[in-house]
Design a protein around this motif. Sequence first.
Motif, PDB file in Angstrom:
ATOM      1  N   ARG A 220      -0.330   3.154  -2.923  1.00  0.00           N
ATOM      2  CA  ARG A 220      -0.860   4.097  -1.940  1.00  0.00           C
ATOM      3  C   ARG A 220      -2.113   4.755  -2.522  1.00  0.00           C
ATOM      4  O   ARG A 220      -2.301   4.779  -3.752  1.00  0.00           O
ATOM      5  CB  ARG A 220       0.187   5.166  -1.620  1.00  0.00           C
ATOM      6  CG  ARG A 220       0.571   6.019  -2.820  1.00  0.00           C
ATOM      7  CD  ARG A 220       1.399   7.205  -2.422  1.00  0.00           C
ATOM      8  NE  ARG A 220       1.877   7.957  -3.587  1.00  0.00           N
ATOM      9  CZ  ARG A 220       1.164   8.823  -4.283  1.00  0.00           C
ATOM     10  NH1 ARG A 220      -0.114   9.052  -3.951  1.00  0.00           N
ATOM     11  NH2 ARG A 220       1.676   9.473  -5.321  1.00  0.00           N
TER      12      ARG A 220
ATOM     13  N   GLY B 194       0.782  -1.221   0.000  1.00  0.00           N
ATOM     14  CA  GLY B 194       0.000   0.000   0.000  1.00  0.00           C
ATOM     15  C   GLY B 194       0.816   1.274   0.000  1.00  0.00           C
ATOM     16  O   GLY B 194       0.332   2.325   0.446  1.00  0.00           O
ATOM     17  N   ASP B 195       2.052   1.215  -0.525  1.00  0.00           N
ATOM     18  CA  ASP B 195       2.889   2.416  -0.502  1.00  0.00           C
ATOM     19  C   ASP B 195       3.597   2.707  -1.822  1.00  0.00           C
ATOM     20  O   ASP B 195       4.395   3.639  -1.905  1.00  0.00           O
ATOM     21  CB  ASP B 195       3.930   2.317   0.618  1.00  0.00           C
ATOM     22  CG  ASP B 195       4.883   1.143   0.442  1.00  0.00           C
ATOM     23  OD1 ASP B 195       4.675   0.328  -0.484  1.00  0.00           O
ATOM     24  OD2 ASP B 195       5.839   1.023   1.237  1.00  0.00           O
TER      25      ASP B 195
ATOM     26  N   GLY C 206      -2.012   6.647  -5.824  1.00  0.00           N
ATOM     27  CA  GLY C 206      -1.017   6.019  -6.687  1.00  0.00           C
ATOM     28  C   GLY C 206      -1.613   5.666  -8.036  1.00  0.00           C
ATOM     29  O   GLY C 206      -2.836   5.570  -8.194  1.00  0.00           O
TER      30      GLY C 206
ATOM     31  N   ASP D 127       4.072   4.212  -5.509  1.00  0.00           N
ATOM     32  CA  ASP D 127       3.556   5.380  -6.225  1.00  0.00           C
ATOM     33  C   ASP D 127       3.052   5.015  -7.610  1.00  0.00           C
ATOM     34  O   ASP D 127       2.149   5.669  -8.144  1.00  0.00           O
ATOM     35  CB  ASP D 127       4.661   6.431  -6.363  1.00  0.00           C
ATOM     36  CG  ASP D 127       5.193   6.895  -5.028  1.00  0.00           C
ATOM     37  OD1 ASP D 127       4.419   7.485  -4.253  1.00  0.00           O
ATOM     38  OD2 ASP D 127       6.383   6.652  -4.750  1.00  0.00           O
TER      39      ASP D 127
END
Length: 244
Positions: free
Chosen positions: A129, A97-98, A132, A100
């Motif tokens: 994210r 979940g991070d 993103g 880009d």
Amino acid sequence: MTGDPFGDERLVELYDLDNPDGVDHAYYRALADELKATKILDFGCGTGLLTRSLATPGREVIGVDPSKTMLDYARKQPGAESVTWIDGGSTAVDQTGDADLVLSSGNTMMYVSTEEFPAVLATLAEALRPGGVISFESRNPAARAWEQWGRDATYGERDTSVGHLIEWMEVTEVDNGRVVFDAHNVFEDGRDTVSTNVLYFRTAEEITAGLEAAGFGSIDARAGWNGEELTDASRLFVVKAIKK
């Protein structure tokens, strides 16, 4: 995504020659720069030609591919140490979940079956994210590209780094967007190395519906790498969407 159509090391060695850095790679690099992406997931990274070029200082790049033969080759190339390589398909994607940017080049998403497509998009969404971006390309079924993939149209001979090669394609099945074709590769030893490929052609509407169901919005589909407008005759969809 099933099987490994690039399981022969000789075919992998020729892959980058037949699929060089071009306008598609330039598009994905420009998108990464535009987003100021510091973490990128390349889903279906293959030999890693594009993947390695994305691995600039201060950026984390992850390449995922189900072909062990391709990843073994990718890991030996210059700059490979700057990429995290992961063997496997969508189930191997870390849903952190991070990220880009998630990208998928080389028509990779066309290897994803109709049954798998929703789950694959959902998994890729979980890697991103909020805000993103996902981007990939897919061929327009209305252009019926497979009708040009017969032996007569694709037969050729050439001298390569792995010796003289005779090659051609044959479509063996077409069914509601699912196209199966055999790529024949006859090397100097006379052995015909046949790789069977299964592609799933989807309309822009089907792709949009899949992305919406996976939690994406601001979905934009273009007809080329330079933002060309879609028409009924467009051969390619270049898709971009934002995770809500």
